[in-house]
Design a protein around this motif. Structure first.
Motif, PDB file in Angstrom:
ATOM      1  N   LYS A   1       0.839  -1.204   0.000  1.00 24.70           N
ATOM      2  CA  LYS A   1       0.000   0.000   0.000  1.00 24.70           C
ATOM      3  C   LYS A   1       0.872   1.252   0.000  1.00 24.70           C
ATOM      4  CE  LYS A   1      -3.697   0.047   2.532  1.00 24.70           C
ATOM      5  NZ  LYS A   1      -4.622   0.138   3.708  1.00 24.70           N
TER       6      LYS A   1
ATOM      7  N   TYR B   1       4.283   5.630  -5.289  1.00 23.99           N
ATOM      8  CA  TYR B   1       4.462   5.559  -6.738  1.00 23.99           C
ATOM      9  C   TYR B   1       3.480   6.483  -7.461  1.00 23.99           C
ATOM     10  CZ  TYR B   1       4.111   3.660 -11.468  1.00 23.99           C
ATOM     11  OH  TYR B   1       4.054   3.527 -12.827  1.00 23.99           O
ATOM     12  N   ARG B   2       2.235   6.489  -7.013  1.00 21.89           N
ATOM     13  CA  ARG B   2       1.214   7.292  -7.687  1.00 21.89           C
ATOM     14  C   ARG B   2       1.378   8.790  -7.430  1.00 21.89           C
ATOM     15  NH1 ARG B   2      -3.424   5.068  -9.739  1.00 21.89           N
ATOM     16  NH2 ARG B   2      -3.658   7.202 -10.503  1.00 21.89           N
ATOM     17  N   ASN B   3       1.957   9.156  -6.279  1.00 20.96           N
ATOM     18  CA  ASN B   3       1.952  10.557  -5.882  1.00 20.96           C
ATOM     19  C   ASN B   3       3.321  11.212  -5.734  1.00 20.96           C
ATOM     20  OD1 ASN B   3      -1.084  10.979  -5.252  1.00 20.96           O
ATOM     21  ND2 ASN B   3      -0.562   9.104  -4.143  1.00 20.96           N
TER      22      ASN B   3
ATOM     23  N   TYR C   1       8.263   9.687 -10.459  1.00 30.04           N
ATOM     24  CA  TYR C   1       8.126   9.986 -11.880  1.00 30.04           C
ATOM     25  C   TYR C   1       8.953   8.978 -12.670  1.00 30.04           C
ATOM     26  CZ  TYR C   1      12.702  12.239 -11.340  1.00 30.04           C
ATOM     27  OH  TYR C   1      14.021  12.483 -11.064  1.00 30.04           O
ATOM     28  N   GLN C   2       8.606   8.815 -13.934  1.00 31.09           N
ATOM     29  CA  GLN C   2       9.345   7.915 -14.800  1.00 31.09           C
ATOM     30  C   GLN C   2      10.389   8.714 -15.562  1.00 31.09           C
ATOM     31  OE1 GLN C   2       6.852   5.506 -17.281  1.00 31.09           O
ATOM     32  NE2 GLN C   2       5.794   4.552 -15.560  1.00 31.09           N
TER      33      GLN C   2
ATOM     34  N   TYR D   1       2.523   1.695  -3.403  1.00 31.65           N
ATOM     35  CA  TYR D   1       1.540   2.124  -4.394  1.00 31.65           C
ATOM     36  C   TYR D   1       1.259   3.622  -4.276  1.00 31.65           C
ATOM     37  CZ  TYR D   1      -3.006   2.922  -6.561  1.00 31.65           C
ATOM     38  OH  TYR D   1      -4.043   3.442  -7.304  1.00 31.65           O
ATOM     39  N   LEU D   2       1.019   4.081  -3.053  1.00 31.18           N
ATOM     40  CA  LEU D   2       0.694   5.495  -2.846  1.00 31.18           C
ATOM     41  C   LEU D   2       1.887   6.392  -3.161  1.00 31.18           C
ATOM     42  CD1 LEU D   2      -1.406   5.106   0.405  1.00 31.18           C
ATOM     43  CD2 LEU D   2      -2.265   5.845  -1.830  1.00 31.18           C
TER      44      LEU D   2
END
Length: 283
Positions: free
Chosen positions: A150, A156-158, A161-162, A153-154
Motif C-alpha cells: 500500500k 508511486y502514484r503521488n 516519476y518515470q 503504491y501510494l
C-alpha cells in the motif's frame, strides 16, 4: 543505474520471515556517506534528523519521509538521543518482483509531512507495519507486506516519476567518479591521503574535483575523510581495549583537535565519555 558499483559501503540483510529489512531506530546515530542497491525509506516518528541525498541536504521532522533510490549517495544524522524513526530497505531483486517497471521509476527524495498528510493511508500503513512487526502475531507477515504494498503504491502514484534510461547519464558519470574515490578512501584511509591525489585519481583539476565531490556528498573531501576515519575508530573502539592513541594511529588519525571535534559532532560525546562515562569526560 550504476552497474559498476559493486563495492557496497552498507550491506543490507532481511528480517527473517519478512523479505525486506525493517527497523525501528531509537538511538542517536551518525551514518557516514554511503550507498547500496536497496531502496531506503525513512519515516521520522519524533525528534529530528539531518540527511544528505544526492548532494541535497534536508532536515526531517516528525511525519517527514526520506526516500533513497538504489545507488544514491546518502548519509543520515540524528539530532539528539530521542529521534526515533522507521527504516525500510528493499532489495533490487524484491523491487523487480513488486514493481516490474521500477528501473525507470525515480522516487522523490524528501517528502515533508504537509505533503504526506493528504494521504493518511500512508501514515496508517506505517503504523500497521510497525505494530505487526512488534507483535509478530500469527500471520503478521501477510499484514506487514499488505501495508508495504500500500505504501509503495501510494508513493508511486503521488511522489514518483518515470525517467528515460539515459536521462541521468552525465550525473551517473560524475557519481561513478565519486564512488571510485570513496572506494579508494575506504581501502587506503590508514595512509596519508591528499586532495591532490584524489583529484589525480580521476584525472581532473583540484577545483573541479572539489565541486563535484561537494555536489554529490554535501561534504568536502577532507570532511568525508575525517568522518570515515572517525567512524572506523568508533567501530574499533567497540571491540578493542587499545589506548585511544593506538586506535588513532591505527586509523590514520593524527590531528587530535580535529578528531575530537569530528567525534563529538558524529556521536555527541568524546571517546572517553563513551568508554568510561561522564566521570572521566575531561579530555
Amino acid at each position: 543505474m550504476l552497474d559498476r558499483w559493486t563495492a557496497q559501503h552498507e550491506i543490507v540483510d532481511n528480517n527473517g520471515e519478512i523479505p525486506v529489512y525493517f527497523h525501528i531506530n531509537r538511538k542517536c546515530h551518525y551514518m557516514t556517506m554511503h550507498w547500496h542497491e536497496h531502496i531506503e525509506m525513512i519515516y521520522q516518528l519524533s525528534g529530528r534528523m539531518t540527511a544528505t541525498a544526492q548532494g541535497e541536504q534536508y532536515e526531517l521532522k516528525p511525519g517527514d519521509m526520506l526516500i533513497v533510490n538504489p545507488n544514491e549517495l546518502h548519509r543520515t544524522i540524528s539530532l539528539g538521543a530521542d529521534a526515533p524513526y522507521v527504516l525500510i530497505q528493499i532489495s533490487v531483486q524484491r523491487l523487480r518482483e513488486m514493481m516490474p517497471a521500477f528501473e525507470i521509476v525515480h522516487f522523490k527524495n524528501y517528502i515533508p509531512a504537509k505533503e504526506i498528510s493528504p494521504f493518511p493511508e500512508v501514515i496508517q500503513a506505517f503504523q500497521q507495519m510497525k505494530q505487526a512487526y512488534l507483535s509478530q502475531d500469527d500471520g503478521y507477515t501477510l499484514l506487514f507486506m499488505a501495508n508495504l504494498y500500500k505504501v509503495l503504491y501510494l508513493l508511486y502514484r503521488n511522489f514518483a516519476y518515470q525517467m528515460r534510461p539515459d536521462s541521468d547519464e552525465g550525473n551517473n558519470r560524475d557519481l561513478q567518479r565519486i564512488a571510485d574515490v570513496m572506494e579508494w578512501i575506504q581501502n587506503n584511509y590508514r595512509q596519508k591521503l591528499t586532495l591532490r591525489e584524489a583529484a589525480g585519481l580521476l584525472g581532473i583539476s583540484k577545483e573541479h574535483f572539489c565541486r563535484i565531490f561537494r555536489k554529490y556528498t554535501g561534504q568536502t573531501f577532507l570532511e568525508y575523510l575525517n568522518c570515515y576515519r572517525t567512524s572506523r575508530f568508533w567501530e574499533d573502539m567497540q571491540t578493542s581495549g587499545k589506548s585511544f592513541t593506538e586506535l588513532m594511529e591505527q586509523n590514520g588519525i593524527f590531528n587530535y583537535k580535529v578528531f575530537i571535534q569530528t567525534f563529538r559532532q558524529m556521536y555527541g560525546k568524546t571517546p572517553r565519555e563513551l568508554r568510561y562515562g561522564k566521570r572521566t569526560s575531561k579530555a
